[in-house]
Motif scaffolding. Structure first.
Motif, mmCIF file in Angstrom:
data_model
loop_
_atom_site.group_PDB
_atom_site.id
_atom_site.type_symbol
_atom_site.label_atom_id
_atom_site.label_comp_id
_atom_site.label_asym_id
_atom_site.label_seq_id
_atom_site.Cartn_x
_atom_site.Cartn_y
_atom_site.Cartn_z
ATOM 1 N N SER A 132 -3.024 45.388 0.750
ATOM 2 C CA SER A 132 -4.348 45.684 0.218
ATOM 3 C C SER A 132 -4.213 46.543 -1.037
ATOM 4 N N ASP A 133 -5.316 46.705 -1.733
ATOM 5 C CA ASP A 133 -5.304 47.569 -2.912
ATOM 6 C C ASP A 133 -4.894 48.992 -2.556
ATOM 7 N N GLU A 134 -5.370 49.491 -1.423
ATOM 8 C CA GLU A 134 -5.029 50.860 -1.031
ATOM 9 C C GLU A 134 -3.543 50.994 -0.718
ATOM 10 N N ALA A 135 -2.950 49.990 -0.064
ATOM 11 C CA ALA A 135 -1.519 50.054 0.244
ATOM 12 C C ALA A 135 -0.680 50.021 -1.027
ATOM 13 N N VAL A 136 -1.056 49.165 -1.984
ATOM 14 C CA VAL A 136 -0.330 49.117 -3.260
ATOM 15 C C VAL A 136 -0.425 50.465 -3.963
ATOM 16 N N ARG A 137 -1.607 51.054 -3.948
ATOM 17 C CA ARG A 137 -1.807 52.356 -4.591
ATOM 18 C C ARG A 137 -0.894 53.408 -3.947
ATOM 19 N N CYS A 138 -0.795 53.387 -2.638
ATOM 20 C CA CYS A 138 0.053 54.347 -1.922
ATOM 21 C C CYS A 138 1.526 54.148 -2.266
ATOM 22 N N LEU A 139 1.974 52.902 -2.341
ATOM 23 C CA LEU A 139 3.369 52.624 -2.678
ATOM 24 C C LEU A 139 3.712 53.145 -4.071
ATOM 25 N N LEU A 140 2.806 52.980 -5.012
ATOM 26 C CA LEU A 140 3.050 53.459 -6.366
ATOM 27 C C LEU A 140 3.051 54.989 -6.430
ATOM 28 N N GLU A 141 2.256 55.605 -5.575
ATOM 29 C CA GLU A 141 2.171 57.067 -5.595
ATOM 30 C C GLU A 141 3.404 57.738 -5.011
ATOM 31 N N VAL A 142 4.058 57.097 -4.023
ATOM 32 C CA VAL A 142 5.214 57.741 -3.392
ATOM 33 C C VAL A 142 6.493 57.547 -4.191
ATOM 34 N N ASN A 143 6.465 56.683 -5.192
ATOM 35 C CA ASN A 143 7.632 56.477 -6.041
ATOM 36 C C ASN A 143 7.165 56.457 -7.497
ATOM 37 N N ASP A 144 7.492 57.504 -8.230
ATOM 38 C CA ASP A 144 6.966 57.630 -9.590
ATOM 39 C C ASP A 144 7.925 57.128 -10.661
ATOM 40 N N THR A 145 8.978 56.390 -10.276
ATOM 41 C CA THR A 145 9.883 55.830 -11.278
ATOM 42 C C THR A 145 9.181 54.709 -12.039
ATOM 43 N N PRO A 146 9.619 54.430 -13.256
ATOM 44 C CA PRO A 146 8.924 53.415 -14.070
ATOM 45 C C PRO A 146 8.854 52.042 -13.421
ATOM 46 N N VAL A 147 9.972 51.604 -12.817
ATOM 47 C CA VAL A 147 9.998 50.310 -12.114
ATOM 48 C C VAL A 147 10.504 50.584 -10.703
ATOM 49 N N VAL B 170 -9.527 45.005 -0.698
ATOM 50 C CA VAL B 170 -10.436 45.129 0.445
ATOM 51 C C VAL B 170 -11.142 46.471 0.483
ATOM 52 N N GLY B 171 -10.762 47.401 -0.401
ATOM 53 C CA GLY B 171 -11.331 48.738 -0.330
ATOM 54 C C GLY B 171 -12.680 48.874 -0.985
ATOM 55 N N GLY B 172 -13.116 47.842 -1.714
ATOM 56 C CA GLY B 172 -14.371 47.949 -2.442
ATOM 57 C C GLY B 172 -14.148 48.612 -3.789
ATOM 58 N N GLY B 173 -15.070 48.391 -4.697
ATOM 59 C CA GLY B 173 -14.942 48.966 -6.030
ATOM 60 C C GLY B 173 -13.966 48.171 -6.887
ATOM 61 N N SER B 174 -13.790 48.635 -8.104
ATOM 62 C CA SER B 174 -12.926 47.935 -9.052
ATOM 63 C C SER B 174 -11.470 48.312 -8.832
ATOM 64 N N SER B 175 -10.590 47.312 -8.877
ATOM 65 C CA SER B 175 -9.154 47.562 -8.754
ATOM 66 C C SER B 175 -8.441 47.271 -10.076
ATOM 67 N N GLN B 176 -9.187 47.179 -11.180
ATOM 68 C CA GLN B 176 -8.604 46.787 -12.457
ATOM 69 C C GLN B 176 -7.530 47.770 -12.913
ATOM 70 N N ASP B 177 -7.789 49.076 -12.795
ATOM 71 C CA ASP B 177 -6.803 50.064 -13.224
ATOM 72 C C ASP B 177 -5.530 49.956 -12.392
ATOM 73 N N LEU B 178 -5.680 49.744 -11.093
ATOM 74 C CA LEU B 178 -4.517 49.587 -10.216
ATOM 75 C C LEU B 178 -3.703 48.366 -10.618
ATOM 76 N N VAL B 179 -4.370 47.260 -10.888
ATOM 77 C CA VAL B 179 -3.683 46.026 -11.272
ATOM 78 C C VAL B 179 -2.880 46.230 -12.552
ATOM 79 N N LEU B 180 -3.478 46.906 -13.514
ATOM 80 C CA LEU B 180 -2.788 47.138 -14.783
ATOM 81 C C LEU B 180 -1.583 48.055 -14.589
ATOM 82 N N GLU B 181 -1.743 49.085 -13.765
ATOM 83 C CA GLU B 181 -0.607 49.978 -13.517
ATOM 84 C C GLU B 181 0.517 49.253 -12.785
#
Length: 541
Positions: A274-289, A302-313
């Protein structure tokens, strides 16, 4: 995978086919334990014999009230061998929900893990009226330490799951293409969820299609599993991994740090999130790739709201998110967006259907006309993976399909001229909560069982990345409505994610008067709920 393998028509055939090719290779990794395809097959045969000795046979139903553990999949494969049916039961469900599902499905046995996450599963069962579960004969207790049960639950015999695995292998196969195999719950317009019934040929064929669409029939692939098996998304991801001969890394619950560690340590190639799980994965590892081994992340916002910023990151940091679509009635991972699209298009729901025989069209709800490509309407789908129907509900089944066999999804979207399509949103009042689609009528129905409540209406409004639920209550007696006691009542009987954040007393619901009867103005209730939410969340001054 050998491309000459035939398309399976039963789950048993699917598992035995892949075991002949991949027998000594690892099928499942769970908390450091490795299970080969040979061991998976043998353990499922042993459990099948144990279940057979408990009287489970063709057409019988067994509730799997378990988190994501190998025993879920092993028991499922065993049930399919016996021609029996798995009733997927969410570990977040509480007494009223479990009673409803086990009762209506006529489950003959239920399997649960009493100590999982310190949840009092036995206490939840003890709150159920034993007379409501007329078909239930046995409670099977799973544990990681193989503890032997020593008591009765609901007046029924208890058996340890470990004892089932000590039975001799049962190699006879009672599965047929028409045998039932799955019952999932889905939201409905009534106060109880509908029970979605699938058969083996449709399920096995769908798993065969999706493992190829995701490239899991190729060597060296692996999948990180971070979601429950009780939903169609989790079930299809787990089973399609095994169907493709790839390795499934199972997490019993989502832990972002542990998920990140597994991806890196084992160079995992696939997952869905989900969008929230992807966001969490990116937050626990701050390396570029952070996760260079990941080739594909099936993505659902599935969390509602816009996920555009998450997708771009995610794109900037090397993750390929590809939009999915699925439903309990048609199967999950049903379609997948092309990786050639721009990120904002690639992460929309929908995509190219995994089965080439599938037909997708859109219909204008007002005129009833089929719409051309690009025009928005209700998505209708005709596919081999469709459900048999809603269990014991022929009227709802008939209503769900058009005369020419298309399933009316209740989703808004449009088709493209390249054969793909786009999901935009749900139609109607269904709410996505904690990843599950829930009908407000189900929550309202439970709240109205409280003696202090006359009527209830539940609406959801967007709060940052989640849905904030508000229940409007017409009290049976205004002097006896205690919001805290009502909340406790809901928490005891329903999954936590269904419990409203706020209970608002109201004298009468806003309605529209018409010759056909009064219609509650849910849009106005949502406006009222948004105002209440803003007041309740505003900082104190």
């Amino acid at each position: 995978m050998d491309q000459t393998l035939p398309r399976p028509v039963t789950i048993t055939e699917m598992v035995e086919n892949i075991t002949r090719q991949k027998g000594d290779q690892t099928a499942i990794v769970y908390l450091g334990q490795h299970i080969t395809f040979n061991e998976l097959l043998e353990r499922s045969q042993r459990v099948a014999d144990g279940l057979r000795r408990l009287g489970i046979g063709e057409g019988d139903r067994v509730s799997l009230w378990l988190p994501a553990v190998p025993a879920w999949l092993i028991t499922y494969i065993a049930l399919c061998r016996l021609g029996a049916v798995a009733v997927a039961t969410n570990t977040k469900f509480r007494s009223s929900e479990v009673q409803d599902i086990v009762s209506r499905s006529q489950a003959k046995a239920i399997i649960m893990w009493p100590g999982f996450k310190h949840i009092d599963f036995e206490g939840i069962l003890s709150d159920i009226d034993p007379t409501a579960l007329t078909a239930l004969q046995t409670v099977i207790l799973y544990s990681e330490d193989k503890t032997e049960p020593a008591h009765h639950i609901l007046g029924r015999n208890t058996v340890s799951y470990h004892a089932l695995e000590q039975s001799p292998p049962y190699t006879a196969d009672h599965a047929t293409p028409e045998s039932g195999c799955n019952i999932f719950t889905t939201s409905g317009t009534t106060k109880a969820p509908k029970l979605v019934y699938h058969k083996q040929s449709a399920t096995a064929g769908h798993l065969y299609d999706i493992n190829r669409a995701f490239g899991l029939d190729q060597p060296g692939k692996s999948v990180l599993h971070m979601i429950p098996f009780c939903g169609v998304w989790g079930f299809d991801q787990g089973m399609m991994t095994l169907a493709g001969g790839s390795t499934l890394y199972i997490m019993p619950f989502f832990d972002p740090a542990e998920a990140a560690r597994l991806i890196q340590a084992h160079r995992i190639t696939h997952t869905s999130a989900s969008d929230e799980a992807v966001r969490c994965l990116l937050e626990v590892n701050d390396t570029p790739v952070p996760f260079p081994s990941l080739e594909l992340i099936g993505f659902a916002a599935v969390g509602g709201g816009s996920s555009q910023d998450l997708v771009l990151e995610a794109t900037r940091r090397g993750l390929t998110l590809r939009g999915l679509y699925g439903s309990s009635e048609l199967g999950a991972l049903f379609s997948l967006q092309s990786d050639t699209l721009a990120p904002e298009d690639r992460t929309q729901g929908g995509g190219i259907c995994v089965n080439p025989e599938t037909q997708v069209r859109t219909r204008d709800k007002q005129s009833g006309n089929i719409l051309p490509h690009g025009e928005r309407g209700e998505i209708e789908i005709k596919t081999p993976s469709r459900m048999v129907g809603y269990l014991n509900n022929p009227e709802a089944t008939q209503t769900a399909f058009t005369e020419d066999g298309f399933f009316k999804t209740g989703d808004l979207g449009y088709t493209r001229d390249d054969g793909s399509w786009v999901f935009l949103s749900r139609l109607g009042d269904a709410i996505r909560l904690s990843g599950f689609l829930v009908s407000p009528a189900e929550i309202e129905g439970y709240i109205e069982t409280h003696p202090a409540v006359s009527e209830a209406q539940v609406v959801g409004v967007q709060q940052a990345r989640k849905i904030w639920l508000c229940a409007f209550i017409i009290p049976a007696d205004a002097n006896k409505l205690d919001n805290q006691l009502l909340r406790q009542y809901c928490e005891k009987g329903m999954a936590k994610y269904k419990v409203p954040q706020h209970f608002e007393p109201i004298d009468a619901f806003p309605v529209t008067l018409s010759a056909n009867g009064n219609k509650i103005q849910r849009a106005k209730l949502r406006d009222m709920a948004e105002s209440i939410m803003r007041r309740s969340l505003a900082p104190a001054t």
